[in-house]
Design a protein around this motif. Sequence first.
Motif, PDB file in Angstrom:
ATOM      1  N   ALA A 122      -5.163   3.977 -11.590  1.00  9.00           N
ATOM      2  CA  ALA A 122      -5.005   5.292 -10.970  1.00  9.00           C
ATOM      3  C   ALA A 122      -3.541   5.682 -10.784  1.00  9.00           C
ATOM      4  O   ALA A 122      -3.157   6.823 -11.107  1.00  9.00           O
ATOM      5  CB  ALA A 122      -5.762   5.335  -9.641  1.00  9.00           C
ATOM      6  N   PRO A 123      -2.669   4.791 -10.264  1.00  5.47           N
ATOM      7  CA  PRO A 123      -1.251   5.181 -10.147  1.00  5.47           C
ATOM      8  C   PRO A 123      -0.608   5.505 -11.494  1.00  5.47           C
ATOM      9  O   PRO A 123       0.251   6.389 -11.580  1.00  5.47           O
ATOM     10  CB  PRO A 123      -0.601   3.931  -9.518  1.00  5.47           C
ATOM     11  CG  PRO A 123      -1.708   3.228  -8.825  1.00  5.47           C
ATOM     12  CD  PRO A 123      -2.913   3.464  -9.672  1.00  5.47           C
ATOM     13  N   LEU A 124      -1.029   4.787 -12.562  1.00  3.10           N
ATOM     14  CA  LEU A 124      -0.483   5.084 -13.889  1.00  3.10           C
ATOM     15  C   LEU A 124      -0.859   6.491 -14.344  1.00  3.10           C
ATOM     16  O   LEU A 124      -0.037   7.213 -14.909  1.00  3.10           O
ATOM     17  CB  LEU A 124      -0.995   4.062 -14.903  1.00  3.10           C
ATOM     18  CG  LEU A 124      -0.328   2.683 -14.896  1.00  3.10           C
ATOM     19  CD1 LEU A 124      -1.012   1.760 -15.891  1.00  3.10           C
ATOM     20  CD2 LEU A 124       1.153   2.795 -15.193  1.00  3.10           C
ATOM     21  N   PHE A 125      -2.121   6.865 -14.105  1.00  5.73           N
ATOM     22  CA  PHE A 125      -2.548   8.216 -14.473  1.00  5.73           C
ATOM     23  C   PHE A 125      -1.746   9.271 -13.716  1.00  5.73           C
ATOM     24  O   PHE A 125      -1.436  10.332 -14.267  1.00  5.73           O
ATOM     25  CB  PHE A 125      -4.044   8.388 -14.202  1.00  5.73           C
ATOM     26  CG  PHE A 125      -4.926   7.640 -15.158  1.00  5.73           C
ATOM     27  CD1 PHE A 125      -4.660   7.630 -16.509  1.00  5.73           C
ATOM     28  CD2 PHE A 125      -6.036   6.950 -14.703  1.00  5.73           C
ATOM     29  CE1 PHE A 125      -5.465   6.943 -17.402  1.00  5.73           C
ATOM     30  CE2 PHE A 125      -6.859   6.251 -15.581  1.00  5.73           C
ATOM     31  CZ  PHE A 125      -6.565   6.253 -16.935  1.00  5.73           C
ATOM     32  N   ILE A 126      -1.441   8.984 -12.464  1.00  3.66           N
ATOM     33  CA  ILE A 126      -0.658   9.942 -11.669  1.00  3.66           C
ATOM     34  C   ILE A 126       0.761  10.041 -12.213  1.00  3.66           C
ATOM     35  O   ILE A 126       1.347  11.133 -12.276  1.00  3.66           O
ATOM     36  CB  ILE A 126      -0.670   9.530 -10.184  1.00  3.66           C
ATOM     37  CG1 ILE A 126      -2.072   9.747  -9.609  1.00  3.66           C
ATOM     38  CG2 ILE A 126       0.364  10.328  -9.387  1.00  3.66           C
ATOM     39  CD1 ILE A 126      -2.252   9.271  -8.189  1.00  3.66           C
ATOM     40  N   ILE A 127       1.339   8.891 -12.646  1.00  2.93           N
ATOM     41  CA  ILE A 127       2.677   8.915 -13.242  1.00  2.93           C
ATOM     42  C   ILE A 127       2.667   9.697 -14.552  1.00  2.93           C
ATOM     43  O   ILE A 127       3.557  10.499 -14.845  1.00  2.93           O
ATOM     44  CB  ILE A 127       3.182   7.474 -13.473  1.00  2.93           C
ATOM     45  CG1 ILE A 127       3.425   6.778 -12.135  1.00  2.93           C
ATOM     46  CG2 ILE A 127       4.462   7.475 -14.314  1.00  2.93           C
ATOM     47  CD1 ILE A 127       3.747   5.307 -12.261  1.00  2.93           C
ATOM     48  N   TRP A 128       1.624   9.467 -15.367  1.00  2.00           N
ATOM     49  CA  TRP A 128       1.548  10.119 -16.670  1.00  2.00           C
ATOM     50  C   TRP A 128       1.163  11.593 -16.574  1.00  2.00           C
ATOM     51  O   TRP A 128       1.702  12.433 -17.296  1.00  2.00           O
ATOM     52  CB  TRP A 128       0.521   9.405 -17.547  1.00  2.00           C
ATOM     53  CG  TRP A 128       0.899   7.995 -17.915  1.00  2.00           C
ATOM     54  CD1 TRP A 128       2.159   7.468 -17.957  1.00  2.00           C
ATOM     55  CD2 TRP A 128       0.004   6.938 -18.294  1.00  2.00           C
ATOM     56  NE1 TRP A 128       2.105   6.146 -18.332  1.00  2.00           N
ATOM     57  CE2 TRP A 128       0.799   5.787 -18.557  1.00  2.00           C
ATOM     58  CE3 TRP A 128      -1.372   6.837 -18.441  1.00  2.00           C
ATOM     59  CZ2 TRP A 128       0.263   4.575 -18.949  1.00  2.00           C
ATOM     60  CZ3 TRP A 128      -1.921   5.634 -18.834  1.00  2.00           C
ATOM     61  CH2 TRP A 128      -1.116   4.508 -19.082  1.00  2.00           C
ATOM     62  N   LEU A 129       0.196  11.902 -15.700  1.00  2.00           N
ATOM     63  CA  LEU A 129      -0.393  13.248 -15.676  1.00  2.00           C
ATOM     64  C   LEU A 129      -0.007  14.078 -14.457  1.00  2.00           C
ATOM     65  O   LEU A 129      -0.391  15.248 -14.369  1.00  2.00           O
ATOM     66  CB  LEU A 129      -1.929  13.131 -15.755  1.00  2.00           C
ATOM     67  CG  LEU A 129      -2.479  12.395 -16.980  1.00  2.00           C
ATOM     68  CD1 LEU A 129      -3.983  12.204 -16.868  1.00  2.00           C
ATOM     69  CD2 LEU A 129      -2.142  13.151 -18.258  1.00  2.00           C
ATOM     70  N   GLY A 130       0.698  13.463 -13.512  1.00  2.00           N
ATOM     71  CA  GLY A 130       1.121  14.211 -12.334  1.00  2.00           C
ATOM     72  C   GLY A 130       0.109  14.136 -11.199  1.00  2.00           C
ATOM     73  O   GLY A 130      -0.929  13.478 -11.294  1.00  2.00           O
ATOM     74  N   LEU A 131       0.419  14.839 -10.111  1.00  2.00           N
ATOM     75  CA  LEU A 131      -0.406  14.801  -8.908  1.00  2.00           C
ATOM     76  C   LEU A 131      -1.559  15.804  -8.939  1.00  2.00           C
ATOM     77  O   LEU A 131      -2.366  15.848  -8.010  1.00  2.00           O
ATOM     78  CB  LEU A 131       0.457  15.083  -7.674  1.00  2.00           C
ATOM     79  CG  LEU A 131       1.497  14.014  -7.313  1.00  2.00           C
ATOM     80  CD1 LEU A 131       2.395  14.509  -6.193  1.00  2.00           C
ATOM     81  CD2 LEU A 131       0.812  12.718  -6.904  1.00  2.00           C
ATOM     82  N   GLY A 132      -1.649  16.602  -9.985  1.00  2.00           N
ATOM     83  CA  GLY A 132      -2.696  17.617 -10.059  1.00  2.00           C
ATOM     84  C   GLY A 132      -4.051  17.061 -10.457  1.00  2.00           C
ATOM     85  O   GLY A 132      -4.276  15.841 -10.487  1.00  2.00           O
ATOM     86  N   GLY A 212      -2.781  10.079  -4.481  1.00  2.00           N
ATOM     87  CA  GLY A 212      -1.835  11.185  -4.539  1.00  2.00           C
ATOM     88  C   GLY A 212      -2.513  12.534  -4.651  1.00  2.00           C
ATOM     89  O   GLY A 212      -2.892  12.941  -5.748  1.00  2.00           O
ATOM     90  N   SER A 213      -2.707  13.208  -3.523  1.00  6.59           N
ATOM     91  CA  SER A 213      -3.317  14.543  -3.543  1.00  6.59           C
ATOM     92  C   SER A 213      -3.160  15.191  -2.174  1.00  6.59           C
ATOM     93  O   SER A 213      -3.024  14.507  -1.164  1.00  6.59           O
ATOM     94  CB  SER A 213      -4.806  14.450  -3.901  1.00  6.59           C
ATOM     95  OG  SER A 213      -5.388  15.736  -3.926  1.00  6.59           O
ATOM     96  N   ASN A 214      -3.147  16.506  -2.167  1.00 10.29           N
ATOM     97  CA  ASN A 214      -3.121  17.230  -0.894  1.00 10.29           C
ATOM     98  C   ASN A 214      -4.368  18.090  -0.715  1.00 10.29           C
ATOM     99  O   ASN A 214      -4.398  18.996   0.108  1.00 10.29           O
ATOM    100  CB  ASN A 214      -1.867  18.105  -0.793  1.00 10.29           C
ATOM    101  CG  ASN A 214      -1.781  19.117  -1.925  1.00 10.29           C
ATOM    102  OD1 ASN A 214      -2.660  19.175  -2.798  1.00 10.29           O
ATOM    103  ND2 ASN A 214      -0.739  19.915  -1.924  1.00 10.29           N
ATOM    104  N   GLU A 215      -5.407  17.788  -1.487  1.00 11.54           N
ATOM    105  CA  GLU A 215      -6.677  18.492  -1.364  1.00 11.54           C
ATOM    106  C   GLU A 215      -7.796  17.610  -1.904  1.00 11.54           C
ATOM    107  O   GLU A 215      -7.552  16.587  -2.547  1.00 11.54           O
ATOM    108  CB  GLU A 215      -6.634  19.831  -2.114  1.00 11.54           C
ATOM    109  CG  GLU A 215      -6.292  19.689  -3.587  1.00 11.54           C
ATOM    110  CD  GLU A 215      -6.127  21.018  -4.284  1.00 11.54           C
ATOM    111  OE1 GLU A 215      -6.363  22.062  -3.644  1.00 11.54           O
ATOM    112  OE2 GLU A 215      -5.781  21.025  -5.473  1.00 11.54           O
ATOM    113  N   GLY A 216      -9.030  17.998  -1.632  1.00 13.97           N
ATOM    114  CA  GLY A 216     -10.181  17.212  -2.053  1.00 13.97           C
ATOM    115  C   GLY A 216     -10.755  16.399  -0.902  1.00 13.97           C
ATOM    116  O   GLY A 216     -10.102  16.189   0.127  1.00 13.97           O
TER     117      GLY A 216
END
Length: 271
Positions: A122-132, A212-216
């Motif tokens: 999951a952290p890798l996906f956030i690094i690659w694809l961002g926090l969106g 990593g998110s500010n919604e959901g």
Amino acid sequence: MPASPSLKSGFGSAGLRRTGLIAAQLGIVAALLVLWQFGVSDKNVPFFSRPLIVWDKIVELAADPSFHRDIIVTLTEIVIGYGIGAGVGLALGFILGRSKLLSDLLEPFIIGLYSIPKIALAPLFIIWLGLGMPSKVAVVVLASFFLVFFNTYSGLLNVNEELVRLARLMGASWRQCATRVILPSAAHQIFIGLKTAVPYAVIGAVIGEYIGSNEGLGHFILYASQTYDAPALFAGILALIVIVFLSNYLLTRLERMAIRWRHVEGAAVQL
């Protein structure tokens, strides 16, 4: 042609058994809620809350647009990610289930990917694809893909090849064999994978929102836990449970439609 008495009685007893099962399940839920309501207090279990307080919080959140937004965000991540993961899992499971060469070639890579903890990626996906949303969707895809793939692959391996050869001898095209013999034979196993993958898809979305998110709903639950808001925490968890139950209900209805031939065959045997 009217059904035989034995068939009618079979359907009637099945209906009564289903009704009794639902009544027993509701009784268990009611007993647990009563035990929770009267067995928990702030004195013996601080910050645990109680059902009536949680219900008041749910009523309050039902009118809160930000909570609606959190539900929509998480549902969108789940629907897109599960759709992609399940679709790829079905396609790859079908291909590898019908091709021993590709199965032998790709199996070590799939097993290797499956052994990696999803929370570590999951952290890798956030690094690659961002926090969106794309990073959360990627986690859901990975969480749901493997269960659908392995169940589809297993179902295809258990298909009766004699039936496939017989259909081909009778002039059936490859497409007809796939849609009328192979997939119906493996349908039960495939739907087990589809239904089992739903909770993992929800977990994947929540993990992504945790990291990593500010919604959901994942962010909502994390914030409620950090602020010791137990009623809001339980309300968020309940929303996730409702999503899983509704998804499994829809898949169960779809399964009954897809493998209706099994029920017809069972009724013929009883007749």
